[in-house]
Design an enzyme around this catalytic site. Structure first.
Site, mmCIF file in Angstrom:
data_model
loop_
_atom_site.group_PDB
_atom_site.id
_atom_site.type_symbol
_atom_site.label_atom_id
_atom_site.label_comp_id
_atom_site.label_asym_id
_atom_site.label_seq_id
_atom_site.Cartn_x
_atom_site.Cartn_y
_atom_site.Cartn_z
ATOM 1 N N SER A 1 -6.046 -91.056 -61.892
ATOM 2 C CA SER A 1 -4.586 -91.183 -62.044
ATOM 3 C C SER A 1 -4.312 -92.266 -63.070
ATOM 4 O O SER A 1 -5.209 -93.010 -63.453
ATOM 5 C CB SER A 1 -3.949 -91.569 -60.712
ATOM 6 O OG SER A 1 -4.105 -92.960 -60.477
ATOM 7 N N ASP A 2 -3.071 -92.403 -63.508
ATOM 8 C CA ASP A 2 -2.733 -93.610 -64.249
ATOM 9 C C ASP A 2 -2.352 -94.672 -63.208
ATOM 10 O O ASP A 2 -2.298 -94.402 -62.006
ATOM 11 C CB ASP A 2 -1.624 -93.359 -65.280
ATOM 12 C CG ASP A 2 -1.668 -94.407 -66.405
ATOM 13 O OD1 ASP A 2 -2.320 -95.464 -66.211
ATOM 14 O OD2 ASP A 2 -1.058 -94.206 -67.460
ATOM 15 N N TRP A 3 -2.093 -95.872 -63.665
ATOM 16 C CA TRP A 3 -1.859 -97.027 -62.781
ATOM 17 C C TRP A 3 -0.763 -96.695 -61.754
ATOM 18 O O TRP A 3 0.416 -96.608 -62.108
ATOM 19 C CB TRP A 3 -1.461 -98.223 -63.639
ATOM 20 C CG TRP A 3 -1.344 -99.529 -62.941
ATOM 21 C CD1 TRP A 3 -0.388 -99.887 -62.026
ATOM 22 C CD2 TRP A 3 -2.182 -100.674 -63.099
ATOM 23 N NE1 TRP A 3 -0.576 -101.166 -61.605
ATOM 24 C CE2 TRP A 3 -1.675 -101.687 -62.266
ATOM 25 C CE3 TRP A 3 -3.302 -100.954 -63.872
ATOM 26 C CZ2 TRP A 3 -2.247 -102.954 -62.187
ATOM 27 C CZ3 TRP A 3 -3.871 -102.221 -63.796
ATOM 28 C CH2 TRP A 3 -3.355 -103.199 -62.963
#
Ligand code: BGC
Length: 762
Positions: free
Chosen positions: A292-294
């Site tokens: 995932s992204d942050w």
């Protein structure tokens, strides 16, 4: 090592060997898949979920900081096998220490994988990716990525969150600097080159790192260029423009993909089954892992698609996101979701299997500490060899936008040169945003480069003249632009007046672009225009050296400056590289990978647009596609860039005027160097599919060649165009060429071209 643990590991090895021996009869024949399956069998559900959990270290934050108590729990969770990966842990010592926590304490001793944003270098910083794309030399990007990998891996990093392969057409978006610009063809070549550079031929080598193609997908199409905003694009744009560089990265073997923050058509990319399951893991048969992204799993709640973290975890794992970066959704809720039968454990097995596969490929199970090597760290980081490549990359990334009366190159002696602008002495901005472990203020500044230039005998004087920023310069905080302090103007005017030529550095601070740095106005900030005009009034002989991370609007500078050199943020060797070009040790050869608008309101502006139903001002009235207060074309088009000589293109000759699906057409031009110096030109080939089942761009780059031609000589440049080059995602959702008429263009940029045509027949 505890007795229990050694029994378990022995058991694991036993099972593993048994599986390997049985491999010929096993449906899985890849030894790594066999190892992964064996290991999964030994793991509890909790441990498998642990592999899907990634935390940041406390030392560096590249997103919003987690709560203090969550940070505290982290160490315990690493020790109990509840963490599969860390990001932002760097350095051979630190990574070794962190690795020990996992390997020596957790039940199975599964190593952590350390990720980090090594975007354009680890400590030897190369030009920002947008700049490097201006070299139109993918092999160069491959080389710089391989050096970045060499340095990062010696410091214990296994995995970079790069390349960023988002196509971007809107310079208001600060992350334009991270990608290869607006074109899917050029973007695909750079995507593949960077993946190959980072990963080399062997992921288990301690000199390479796993790559991560990001942000999947369409993050570059956020509305109004405002970071984290929504995306609403057609399937046509998605397939024809956004996805090609991702496909190229997957085909080049990228070990991982990263989700994007945005929604597409209302569905968060992180849980987007169409993107992740149907396209990436389905149609493309991608067997790498997706991170995932942050906290983009957690942000599904903010998007208003999940009411809580548990639902967000469910949607993301079903959607196809394998690892949860800083979201704490998977580690907190997946076990419960499996226990209550909401999700199938097979989903966890698949995701954990993908993470473990990457760890096996990296060789972490052979020696979890093999990357963290203090000796190698000292030896390879910032080596003279790396810096030489950084200088070469920087020189090749520079684009000459204007050169009236051949003011450039400057003579090496006999001139009084006034150098001015805060950016001319700035040793930090050239490092750029997303700078990994660069040492702050360690770049060669423009003034240092000019003074140190080989055989330099001019009288060089520097005065700052203008300050860009007030107060702190920071990656995480907003910048304050200087809008009031004109105290340096007077001294600069006096100096300009008595000098032959003024070299003025203007543009953007390094932290003016990058994540969270969107702008509604891309004119030069602060007092820069005023400063330019004041100096111009006393000495119009101005060479503007433009340092920036995105296309900027130049206003009057475009007309008034004698020369304009686009130098972006060039990395550690910036000043040396710019001086090489200013004084003619190196002739500029870069070409813009993005269009430069006349005014911000033209954004998004890109060369490969569709025709519209009213493209021309045929009737002289207002009812055509244009603006009433600005031109509709950019100031500098995609592919634009001058050098210290001129080239003349012959007409195009084609070996056939018609091809069938199993043939190709040979496109030939003669390019003549009509000047007095040797020069390097990027010869560009574009096509236009005149009538198709869906409207096609007015021009599409399909090939280019970078050629060096001695003064007065000509070179024949030939391209072969195949039906595959003419293919696109059509109305039937097929990637195919359609028979019909095509224009073919060859030229020095996307605007100034010669034209011919041919037919594709069934
Ligand atoms: C960025 C990613 C980056 C990640 C980790 C996010 O905010 O969007 O590109 O890889 O942080 O630093």
């Amino acid at each position: 090592m505890s007795t229990i643990k050694s029994i378990i590991i022995t058991l694991f090895l036993f099972l593993f060997m048994a599986e390997v021996n049985a491999m010929n009869n096993s449906p899985k024949s890849d030894p790594i898949d066999v190892k992964v399956d064996s290991l999964l069998k030994l793991m509890t559900l909790k441990e498998k979920i642990g592999q899907l959990n990634q935390y940041t270290s406390q030392w560096e934050m590249t997103g919003p900081a987690p709560a203090a108590e969550d940070m505290q729990n982290q160490l315990e969770q690493i020790k109990t096998g509840l963490v599969g990966s860390m990001l932002n842990v760097t350095g051979a010592e630190a990574t070794k220490e962190a690795q020990k926590l996992a390997v020596e304490n957790s039940r199975l001793g599964i190593p952590l994988v350390f990720g980090y944003d090594v975007i354009h270098g680890y400590r030897t910083l190369f030009p920002i990716p947008l700049a490097e794309a201006a070299s139109w030399e993918p092999a160069l990007a491959k080389k710089s990525a391989s050096i970045a990998a060499k340095e990062a891996s010696a410091a214990g990093i296994h995995w970079t969150f790069a390349p960023m392969v988002d196509i971007s057409r809107d310079a208001r978006w600060g992350r334009v600097m991270e990608g290869a610009g607006e074109d899917p063809y050029l973007g695909s070549l750079f995507a593949a080159a960077r993946v190959k550079g980072f990963q080399g031929d062997d992921l288990s080598s301690t000199s390479t790192v796993a790559a991560c193609a990001k942000h999947f997908a369409a993050y570059g199409f956020i509305e109004a260029g405002r970071d984290y905003n929504s995306v609403d694009i057609s399937n046509n744009t998605l397939h024809n423009t956004v996805l090609p560089p991702f496909k190229a990265a997957a085909d080049a073997g990228a070990a991982s993909f990263m989700n994007a923050f945005n929604v597409i058509g209302g569905i968060p990319a992180t849980m987007n089954t169409y993107l992740l399951r149907d396209i990436l893991k389905g149609e493309w048969e991608y067997d790498g892992m997706v991170v995932s992204d942050w906290n983009s799993v957690g942000e599904i709640i903010k998007h208003g698609v999940a009411p809580n973290k548990k639902e967000a975890a469910k949607l993301a794992i079903i959607g196809g996101c394998d690892m949860d970066m800083e979201g704490r959704c998977y580690v907190d809720h997946l076990e419960e979701l499996v226990a209550e039968g909401t999700i199938d454990e097979a989903l966890i097995n698949d995701a954990a299997g993908r993470v473990l596969k990457m760890k096996f490929e990296l060789g972490l199970f052979d020696d979890p500490y093999q990357y963290s090597n203090t000796e190698r760290e000292k030896e390879v980081i910032l080596s003279a060899e790396n810096l030489a490549v950084a200088r070469d990359a920087a020189r090749k990334s520079i684009v000459l936008l204007k050169n009236e009366q051949e003011v450039l190159p400057l003579a090496k002696s006999g001139l009084s040169i006034a150098v001015m602008g805060e950016l001319a002495e700035d040793k930090d901005s050239p490092i750029g945003s997303w700078r990994a472990s660069a040492i702050p203020n360690s770049a060669v500044s423009l003034i240092e480069g000019i003074k140190g230039n080989n055989e330099q005998k001019n009288d060089i004087q520097f005065t700052q003249g203008i300050r860009l920023i007030d107060g702190e310069k920071s990656f995480v905080k907003e910048l304050n632009f200087n809008t009031t302090d004109r105290s340096g103007f007077e001294e600069a005017k006096v100096l300009a007046q008595k000098s032959d030529v003024v070299v003025m550095a203007l543009g953007e601070n390094c932290f003016q672009t990058g994540e969270g740095r969107s702008q509604t106005d891309i004119r030069l900030k602060g007092l820069q225009m005023e400063f330019f005009n004041e100096i111009y009034a006393v000495n119009p002989n101005i060479v503007v050296v433009l340092m920036n991370g995105r296309p900027v609007v130049l206003g009057e500078i475009a007309e008034k400056a004698k020369a304009i050199l686009e130098v972006w943020h060039l990395g550690l060797e910036s000043g040396n590289a710019i001086a090489d070009v200013l004084f003619g040790d190196f002739a500029p050869s870069g070409k813009l990978p993005v269009s430069f608008p006349v005014v911000t309101g033209q954004a998004p502006i890109y060369y490969n647009h569709l025709s519209t139903g009213r493209p021309d001002n045929g009737e002289g009235n207002v009812f055509w596609s244009h603006y009433t207060d600005a031109p509709k074309v950019p100031l500098y088009p995609f592919g634009y860039g001058l050098t210290y000589t001129n080239f003349e293109y012959s007409d195009i000759s084609l070996d056939k005027d018609q091809i069938s699906f199993d043939e190709f057409v040979k496109v030939t031009v003669q390019v003549k160097n009509t000047g007095k110096r040797e020069g390097t030109e990027v010869v560009q080939l574009y096509i236009h599919d005149l009538f198709a089942s869906v409207a096609r761009p007015v021009k599409e780059l399909k090939a280019f060649k970078k050629v060096t031609i001695p003064a007065g000589e000509s070179k024949e440049v030939t391209f072969s165009l195949t039906p595959q080059d003419l293919a696109f995602y059509n109305i039937d959702k097929k990637w195919t060429a359609e028979p019909g008429d095509f224009k073919v263009f060859v030229g020095t940029n996307s605007r100034d071209v010669k034209e011919s045509h041919f037919k594709l027949v069934d």
